[in-house]
Every structure is written in C-alpha cells, then in structure tokens.
Design a protein around this motif. Sequence first.
Motif, PDB file in Angstrom:
ATOM      1  N   VAL A 176       0.841  -1.201   0.000  1.00 42.88           N
ATOM      2  CA  VAL A 176       0.000   0.000   0.000  1.00 42.88           C
ATOM      3  C   VAL A 176       0.875   1.251   0.000  1.00 42.88           C
ATOM      4  CG1 VAL A 176      -1.627   1.363   1.374  1.00 42.88           C
ATOM      5  CG2 VAL A 176      -2.011  -1.092   1.066  1.00 42.88           C
ATOM      6  N   ARG A 177       1.956   1.223   0.804  1.00 39.01           N
ATOM      7  CA  ARG A 177       2.861   2.371   0.865  1.00 39.01           C
ATOM      8  C   ARG A 177       3.529   2.602  -0.491  1.00 39.01           C
ATOM      9  NH1 ARG A 177       5.964   0.793   4.836  1.00 39.01           N
ATOM     10  NH2 ARG A 177       4.593   1.629   6.429  1.00 39.01           N
ATOM     11  N   ARG A 178       3.915   1.506  -1.169  1.00 43.87           N
ATOM     12  CA  ARG A 178       4.559   1.636  -2.472  1.00 43.87           C
ATOM     13  C   ARG A 178       3.573   2.196  -3.500  1.00 43.87           C
ATOM     14  NH1 ARG A 178       8.126  -3.157  -5.076  1.00 43.87           N
ATOM     15  NH2 ARG A 178       9.202  -2.785  -3.108  1.00 43.87           N
ATOM     16  N   PHE A 179       2.337   1.687  -3.475  1.00 39.45           N
ATOM     17  CA  PHE A 179       1.315   2.203  -4.402  1.00 39.45           C
ATOM     18  C   PHE A 179       1.046   3.684  -4.126  1.00 39.45           C
ATOM     19  CE2 PHE A 179      -3.058   3.402  -5.239  1.00 39.45           C
ATOM     20  CZ  PHE A 179      -3.244   2.980  -6.553  1.00 39.45           C
ATOM     21  N   GLU A 180       0.946   4.045  -2.836  1.00 40.17           N
ATOM     22  CA  GLU A 180       0.660   5.425  -2.473  1.00 40.17           C
ATOM     23  C   GLU A 180       1.772   6.353  -2.940  1.00 40.17           C
ATOM     24  OE1 GLU A 180       0.761   7.104   1.753  1.00 40.17           O
ATOM     25  OE2 GLU A 180      -1.394   6.791   1.429  1.00 40.17           O
ATOM     26  N   ALA A 181       3.023   5.919  -2.804  1.00 43.60           N
ATOM     27  CA  ALA A 181       4.150   6.735  -3.240  1.00 43.60           C
ATOM     28  C   ALA A 181       4.093   6.973  -4.745  1.00 43.60           C
ATOM     29  CB  ALA A 181       5.464   6.062  -2.856  1.00 43.60           C
ATOM     30  N   ALA A 182       3.789   5.897  -5.516  1.00 44.24           N
ATOM     31  CA  ALA A 182       3.704   6.031  -6.974  1.00 44.24           C
ATOM     32  C   ALA A 182       2.543   6.934  -7.365  1.00 44.24           C
ATOM     33  CB  ALA A 182       3.547   4.649  -7.609  1.00 44.24           C
ATOM     34  N   TYR A 183       1.436   6.810  -6.631  1.00 38.81           N
ATOM     35  CA  TYR A 183       0.248   7.601  -6.971  1.00 38.81           C
ATOM     36  C   TYR A 183       0.475   9.082  -6.657  1.00 38.81           C
ATOM     37  CZ  TYR A 183      -4.703   8.140  -7.999  1.00 38.81           C
ATOM     38  OH  TYR A 183      -5.884   8.490  -8.584  1.00 38.81           O
ATOM     39  N   ILE A 184       1.127   9.365  -5.536  1.00 39.23           N
ATOM     40  CA  ILE A 184       1.454  10.752  -5.191  1.00 39.23           C
ATOM     41  C   ILE A 184       2.401  11.337  -6.226  1.00 39.23           C
ATOM     42  CG2 ILE A 184       2.736  12.171  -3.530  1.00 39.23           C
ATOM     43  CD1 ILE A 184       1.482  10.505  -1.298  1.00 39.23           C
TER      44      ILE A 184
END
Length: 449
Positions: A410-418
């Motif tokens: 989730v943290r990796r996805f959130e970083a990419a999305y930001i």
Amino acid sequence: MNGEGKRILIVEDDPGLRFTMSDALEGKGFAVTGADNGAEAIRRLLDETFDVVVTDLRLPGKDGMEVLREARGKIPPPSVVVMTGYGSVESAVAAMKSGAEDYLPKPFPMEALLLLLDKILRLRSLEKENRELKRRILSQSRFDDLVGRSKTMHDLFDLVSTVAGTDATVLLLGESGTGKELVARALHRRGKRKDGPFVALNCSAIPESLFEAEMFGYEKGAFTGADRRRAGKIEQADGGTLFFDEVSEIPLSAQAKLLRVLEERSFTRLGGSDTVRVDLRVISATNRKDLKAMVDEGRFRMDLYYRLNVFEIRLPPLRERREDIPLLVEHFVEKLGGGRRVSEKAMALLLDHPFPGNVRELWNVMERASILCGEGTIGPENLPPEFLGARTSPSAIPLPDEILPLKDAVRRFEAAYIEKALQASGGSKTRASDLLQIGRKALWERMKK
C-alpha cells in the motif's frame, strides 16, 4: 449590394486601376480611401478605421504582406483581400495563411470584387451578431464571477442572493476546484460589508505552529523574531469578511479560540493582554465530503461546527452540470483573448471528460490549449493527452514482482500515486493536494514517509 457606411482602403500603385476600383465601390455607397504605396497605407491604418482593406501584394517600399500584418494587429482588425498578378498564387496562399480573407488574381472584373466584398461583409455581420448573442447569453448566465445556466447553478445563485444580505455565517461545501472562493467573494460583494476588506486564509497552507500567529496576530516580543506588532487575519478583516478556506484543517488547539471570536467578536493578540473587538462576517469552506464525520471522530469541535454551519451551501462538481461546459469554455476563451474558437471535436472531448479537478481543471486546460494553438482554432491536438485516451489509470501502476506485506505494498502504491499527482500538477504540492483531495499538511506527511 449596399455599401452604405462601410469604409474600404484600396492599396494599389497603378493609378488607373485604383481609380476604377474606387469609382465602382463609391457607386455602391462605400466610403473609399486610396493609397499608392505600403507606407501610406500603414499610416492610414494607424489613424483611421476600415472595414476592409484591399491591397496589392507587390508595392513600392513596404509590400502588401506588411500592410496585412499591420491590419491584423488592429483591434478590431479589418478584413483583408489581397490582389495578385498572374502566376503569384503561392504568394496569395501565404497571405491567406497570415490572415487574409481571400484573394483576387489580376486582372479581375469589378463585379468579382463587389461579390467578394458582399460575402465578406455579410460574414462579418453574422460574426458580430453571434458575438452579441453569446454575450447576452453569458450575461444571463453569470452571477458575479460565477458562470452557469444549469438548474443546479441557478439554484446556487438563488441561495447566494438570499443569504448575501444577512449576517449569517456561511459554510461552503464542495470538491476542490468548484469555485468556493468565488462564491465567498460574491457573498461579500452583495452583502452589508461590501465596502470593507475581503480577507482569505487558506488553513491547509499554514503550519500548525504558525496558525495562531497568522490568525490572531502578535505583539512585539511575543516570541523570537517578533520584532514588531503584527495584525492577524481576523483583525485585517474588521469591517469586512473573513474567509476560512479548507476550514477542516484548522488545528484543534486553535479551534476553541476561533469559537470565542465567533461568539464574542473579540480576541487577544499573541503576547498581548488587550482585547481587540472586531465586526466581521465569517465564511468558511471545505472540500471534505462530510465535515460532520470529523466531528464524530473528535477531529473537529462540534460547537465550532454548528457555529460555522448556520447556512450551508453545497457547490456541484462540474460532472453534475455538464451542460455548463460549453458556456464555461466560451467564457474562458473570451477571457484569454486572441479571438480563438474551439473545434467541435475538441468540444466533444471536453464534454466527455470527467474533470476531477472541476472548473479549475477546465480553466487550466483552456489556458494550456490557448498557448499551444496560438491565435487559431483549439483542436483535439491542443488538449492534454488524457483527453485523447492516453491517460495512465491508477490500475496501470506496475505491481511489485514479489509478494510484500500489505502495508508495504500500500505504501509503495501510495508513493507512486502521489508521484503521478505531482507530475500532473507540474510539481505544485498545493495543486497535488487538491487533486488527491487531502490537506497539504497530510500530503507533506505522506511524502516524508
């Protein structure tokens, strides 16, 4: 054809042809001015106004292309017809690409000139009527700086008109980019305090440690660096309107003090003991879908919520009033200037777009398209890639090859999305937080992680 009242400038170095053209046009009621060279024509254009300029391309000194450029630079510009000698069609095409309406190959019968002028003047008349009609439609669909003819927008205009003249505290609810500050300014301009200041405070843009100093002001020596007395936003708004944008981001520590201001219309500067009294109206706004949920979660004071929410106005997102998109596009194109128009294909793509950034996104799109198209027609090629179906969806973000703990994934996805949001906003953290519909402070915290 009746040329009564229409002014024509003929630029021709052949005196016989210039006289023949002038005679034919004056016989139809035109007011004709002649010039035998480009320099004289340009002087005439600087001093006088013409409906149509008919110019030879080959002239002594300054040529017909220079006359064309000078004519196109006038506001409003006259229509330009160029005359070309045998075998000079390429020059005529170049002139039309530079803004000429049409061309006449020499020699030509006077009837051909009269028919061409008739066509051009009829078209100018229709364009003028069209502009006037659009202006009337826009004036009927405009409320201060707000634009819309949909039922939801007219309902909004009615609500603003109803509450503007009262002292009621107003809470504006709506997604980012729906125009909450425009509504707040309309309430101010139509209210009792319209002659006073309108002071806006973006609560999400101020660090918690500085919030009270920004809101209440401070006395000299109140803290390190306070070398003089400074009035806060509340004091600056005395006699006018104070607008709290993103009010949900006010720190809990400052909410109780703000409540006192709303109840007693008084406060104390940081480091001071004197009570400062103010007479102001408070309007607040948030993009939170449910500010009441924050109250239930203990992240926003219930008593402050009810003080702010005396009169609630919800602003519709652009996707719920798509019939306003053509009107908004016309308004923005007119505001950006340059006499541009929007092609039917481009308008169809605009109507089909979901506009998560609402009216603010539409304005940014039109500003970008206007830069790309110059003074021509805005087409699909001038719109951002996502309008052509090239946008990368969140689901297209590559998944890791290995299976990670869910919190790490989730943290990796959130970083990419930001990162995608920052790219879409040109690196602006404020715009990125609007796109993601989170506070700027929350975005900073996620970026640190």
